[in-house]
Design a protein around this motif. Sequence first.
Motif, short mmCIF file in Angstrom:
data_model
loop_
_atom_site.label_atom_id
_atom_site.label_comp_id
_atom_site.label_asym_id
_atom_site.label_seq_id
_atom_site.Cartn_x
_atom_site.Cartn_y
_atom_site.Cartn_z
N PRO A 20 12.24 13.83 41.18
CA PRO A 20 11.22 13.16 40.37
C PRO A 20 10.18 12.62 41.34
CG PRO A 20 13.10 11.72 40.64
CD PRO A 20 13.37 12.96 41.47
N ASP A 21 9.41 11.66 40.93
CA ASP A 21 8.49 11.00 41.85
C ASP A 21 9.33 10.30 42.91
OD1 ASP A 21 6.77 9.44 43.25
OD2 ASP A 21 5.76 8.61 41.50
N LEU A 22 9.31 10.81 44.13
CA LEU A 22 10.21 10.31 45.16
C LEU A 22 9.79 8.96 45.73
CD1 LEU A 22 11.23 13.57 47.00
CD2 LEU A 22 12.55 12.25 45.36
N ASN A 23 8.71 8.41 45.24
CA ASN A 23 8.35 7.06 45.67
C ASN A 23 8.73 6.03 44.62
OD1 ASN A 23 7.14 7.63 48.23
ND2 ASN A 23 5.51 8.65 47.08
N ASP A 24 9.26 6.51 43.51
CA ASP A 24 9.59 5.63 42.40
C ASP A 24 11.10 5.45 42.32
OD1 ASP A 24 10.09 4.39 40.03
OD2 ASP A 24 8.62 5.54 38.88
N GLY A 25 11.58 4.30 42.80
CA GLY A 25 13.01 4.04 42.84
C GLY A 25 13.67 4.12 41.48
N LYS A 26 13.00 3.62 40.46
CA LYS A 26 13.58 3.64 39.12
C LYS A 26 13.75 5.08 38.63
CE LYS A 26 12.48 -0.83 37.09
NZ LYS A 26 11.59 -1.61 37.95
N ALA A 27 12.75 5.94 38.91
CA ALA A 27 12.84 7.34 38.50
C ALA A 27 13.99 8.04 39.21
CB ALA A 27 11.52 8.06 38.81
N ILE A 28 14.20 7.67 40.48
CA ILE A 28 15.29 8.28 41.25
C ILE A 28 16.64 7.86 40.68
CG2 ILE A 28 16.43 8.28 43.51
CD1 ILE A 28 13.58 8.08 44.73
N VAL A 29 16.81 6.55 40.45
CA VAL A 29 18.08 6.07 39.92
C VAL A 29 18.33 6.65 38.51
CG1 VAL A 29 19.36 4.02 39.16
CG2 VAL A 29 18.16 4.00 41.34
#
Length: 92
Positions: A20-29
């Motif tokens: 996903p957007d690899l700068n977005d921690g919430k998207a990663i989790v």
Amino acid sequence: MDKTIQEKIQSCSGNDGCAPDLNDGKAIVDKVRQVGVGNGYLETPHQVDCSCGETFTMVQFETSCPSCDMTYGVTPCSSHDPSSIKAAGIKY
Ligand SMILES: [Zn+2]
């Protein structure tokens, strides 16, 4: 490690769609939870320098800081790269 989780990690690793957007921690989790590998173990554990000053070892795709409960996540396809570990939020 649970065999099912291991298979999921492997199938996700070969799938570009796992990024996903690899700068977005919430998207990663969210992604890690969606594919069900949050309890899976990283091939290479990483040291995380938390913003609270604590340094801990991240051993699972989803790991919380033992000091401030900040949740960190990394996707299977980028788990070899410590710079891909992102914070999602405290008690996220
Ligand atoms: Zn912390």
